[in-house]
Write a protein that holds these residues in place. Structure first.
Motif, mmCIF file in Angstrom:
data_model
loop_
_atom_site.group_PDB
_atom_site.id
_atom_site.type_symbol
_atom_site.label_atom_id
_atom_site.label_comp_id
_atom_site.label_asym_id
_atom_site.label_seq_id
_atom_site.Cartn_x
_atom_site.Cartn_y
_atom_site.Cartn_z
ATOM 1 N N PHE A 250 0.808 -1.215 0.000
ATOM 2 C CA PHE A 250 0.000 0.000 0.000
ATOM 3 C C PHE A 250 0.841 1.264 0.000
ATOM 4 O O PHE A 250 0.457 2.270 -0.586
ATOM 5 C CB PHE A 250 -0.941 0.000 1.217
ATOM 6 N N LEU A 251 2.003 1.239 0.656
ATOM 7 C CA LEU A 251 2.832 2.438 0.737
ATOM 8 C C LEU A 251 4.298 2.063 0.515
ATOM 9 O O LEU A 251 5.048 1.877 1.474
ATOM 10 C CB LEU A 251 2.654 3.118 2.100
ATOM 11 N N PRO A 252 4.731 1.942 -0.763
ATOM 12 C CA PRO A 252 6.153 1.657 -1.020
ATOM 13 C C PRO A 252 7.016 2.746 -0.390
ATOM 14 O O PRO A 252 6.782 3.931 -0.600
ATOM 15 C CB PRO A 252 6.239 1.685 -2.550
ATOM 16 N N LYS A 253 8.010 2.339 0.383
ATOM 17 C CA LYS A 253 8.782 3.334 1.126
ATOM 18 C C LYS A 253 10.054 2.720 1.681
ATOM 19 O O LYS A 253 10.239 1.496 1.653
ATOM 20 C CB LYS A 253 7.947 3.884 2.293
ATOM 21 N N SER A 254 10.924 3.577 2.226
ATOM 22 C CA SER A 254 12.054 3.110 3.014
ATOM 23 C C SER A 254 11.610 3.060 4.467
ATOM 24 O O SER A 254 10.929 3.959 4.959
ATOM 25 C CB SER A 254 13.257 4.040 2.847
ATOM 26 N N ALA A 270 5.019 -0.854 5.613
ATOM 27 C CA ALA A 270 4.573 -0.325 4.325
ATOM 28 C C ALA A 270 3.066 -0.498 4.176
ATOM 29 O O ALA A 270 2.536 -0.444 3.069
ATOM 30 C CB ALA A 270 5.311 -1.022 3.187
ATOM 31 N N GLN A 271 2.373 -0.702 5.298
ATOM 32 C CA GLN A 271 0.916 -0.834 5.383
ATOM 33 C C GLN A 271 0.385 -2.082 4.701
ATOM 34 O O GLN A 271 -0.777 -2.145 4.293
ATOM 35 C CB GLN A 271 0.225 0.420 4.837
ATOM 36 N N GLY A 272 1.241 -3.091 4.587
ATOM 37 C CA GLY A 272 0.783 -4.395 4.118
ATOM 38 C C GLY A 272 0.696 -4.511 2.611
ATOM 39 O O GLY A 272 0.925 -3.561 1.864
#
Length: 376
Positions: A250-254, A270-272
């Motif tokens: 849901f939220l690609p991120k570092s 990353a919210q799953g």
């Protein structure tokens, strides 16, 4: 700003492109209870990282003018005609009685001949004009990351990667970090601040096969390529402790790394995963960009207790795919290019504006921010 926008948009296309060659994967299974969920049986990836010989040759074409470039123009023998001209956004310059002359893409000699030809309608004798290049704004190279003076630099003449790094003050070290007033708390003075193994160069949406470590630490001049305008050079930090979660989440991120961070915890940060994620082929990529290692994990089994969780390390890249991979090589290429694209987009945007909001890049989904791509 228009050129900057075009450049950053080009970076968004990078995620679906192939990069370096890759080889075997490593096994993510734990071998003992004491090392439960530790990544084991690491198999080094075979990589051919020899730079194309053409990249080592200086460009043969002459410098051509573009918007923002500054010129000094004057009639020979008449200093009163000296004029400072700037190539406008439309590619035109103005001198004396002449209407706008389109010089975009012309060399300095071509520009001189164009001005002299246009002036013949106002003079009895063939005019002689002096044209001097005073400043370059149309050609720039991006030198960002853990460099002593990172920035976007003009590029008036051919420049090698080593020359560009020198212009930017070279990779940052603990000594230069301390002298800059940033302090050295938590820094091991036996280690470099700059992570040469994960540094990269992007040109026209392609990651170039350059090994910064071999160039700067081993003196391998086969890595000293010539740069071109709008090349993006990035040297990341070796002391930043992050895990990168990309793909069908849901939220690609570092994600800031914490001691004994697991695969489940990283994806949760990353919210799953999203609905269409292909959970049986979740990948973990570790190591340098030129010699990566990859493990493919059945995340479905991990999430339901059918397999042990996996411990991560700082710098790991976790990739949740939308489709099963076909070959491990293409899968690893896709992941590394997604990672590089994400870093380049964010760092390039930060160089333009301090208020930028970091973005993630989903690859393989038709609704992703970078567009869809073929299954790996």
């Amino acid at each position: 700003m228009k050129r900057v926008g075009i450049f950053l948009a080009g970076l968004l296309m990078l995620a679906g492109l192939s990069g370096c060659e890759t080889g075997p994967r490593f096994d993510a299974r734990a071998t003992t209870q004491a090392r439960l969920a530790a990544l084991t049986n690491l198999a080094p990836v075979t990589v051919t990282n020899a730079a194309d010989a053409r990249l080592l040759q200086p460009p043969s074409e002459y410098f051509t003018l573009g918007p923002g470039d500054r010129l000094d123009i004057e009639m020979v023998g008449d200093p009163t005609t000296q004029t400072a001209a700037v190539v406008g956004p439309d590619g035109k310059i103005y001198f004396d009685l002449l209407p706008g002359l389109d010089v975009w893409g012309r060399t300095i000699p071509e520009t001189k001949a164009l001005i002299e030809k246009a002036l013949t309608q106002f003079t009895r004798q063939p005019p002689q004009v002096s044209v001097t290049l005073r400043g370059v704004e149309s050609r720039r190279v991006w030198l960002l990351g853990r460099l002593n003076t990172p920035g976007i630099y003009p590029m008036a003449a051919p420049m090698t990667l080593l020359e560009a790094l020198t212009v930017a003050g070279g990779p940052m070290t603990p000594t230069t970090l301390a002298s800059s007033g940033s302090g050295t708390m938590g820094v091991n003075f036996s280690e470099d601040i700059a992570d040469l193994r994960r540094s990269f160069v992007i040109r026209s949406g392609q990651v170039l096969p350059v090994d910064f470590y071999r160039l700067l630490k081993e003196g391998d001049m086969k890595q000293n390529i010539y740069l071109q305008p709008d090349d993006f050079v990035y040297v990341p930090s070796s002391v930043t402790r992050e895990v990168f979660v990309l793909g069908a989440v849901f939220l690609p991120k570092s994600v800031s790394y914490r001691e004994r961070m697991s695969l489940v915890a990283a994806i949760a940060n990353a919210q799953g995963t999203i609905k269409d994620a292909y959970l049986s082929h979740v990948a973990i990529v570790r190591g340098s960009l030129s010699q990566p290692e990859i493990a493919v994990v059945d995340y479905n089994a991990v999430a339901h207790g059918g397999a042990p969780d996996v411990l991560l390390e700082p710098g790991d890249i976790v990739y949740v795919p939308f489709t099963p991979y076909r070959t491990l090589e293409r899968y690893a290429n896709l992941i590394l290019n997604t990672f590089v694209a994400t870093v380049a987009i964010n760092e390039g945007a930060r160089a333009v504006s301090a208020n930028v909001v970091p973005v993630g890049v989903n690859v393989g989904s038709g609704s992703s921010s970078s567009g869809g791509s073929a299954p790996p």
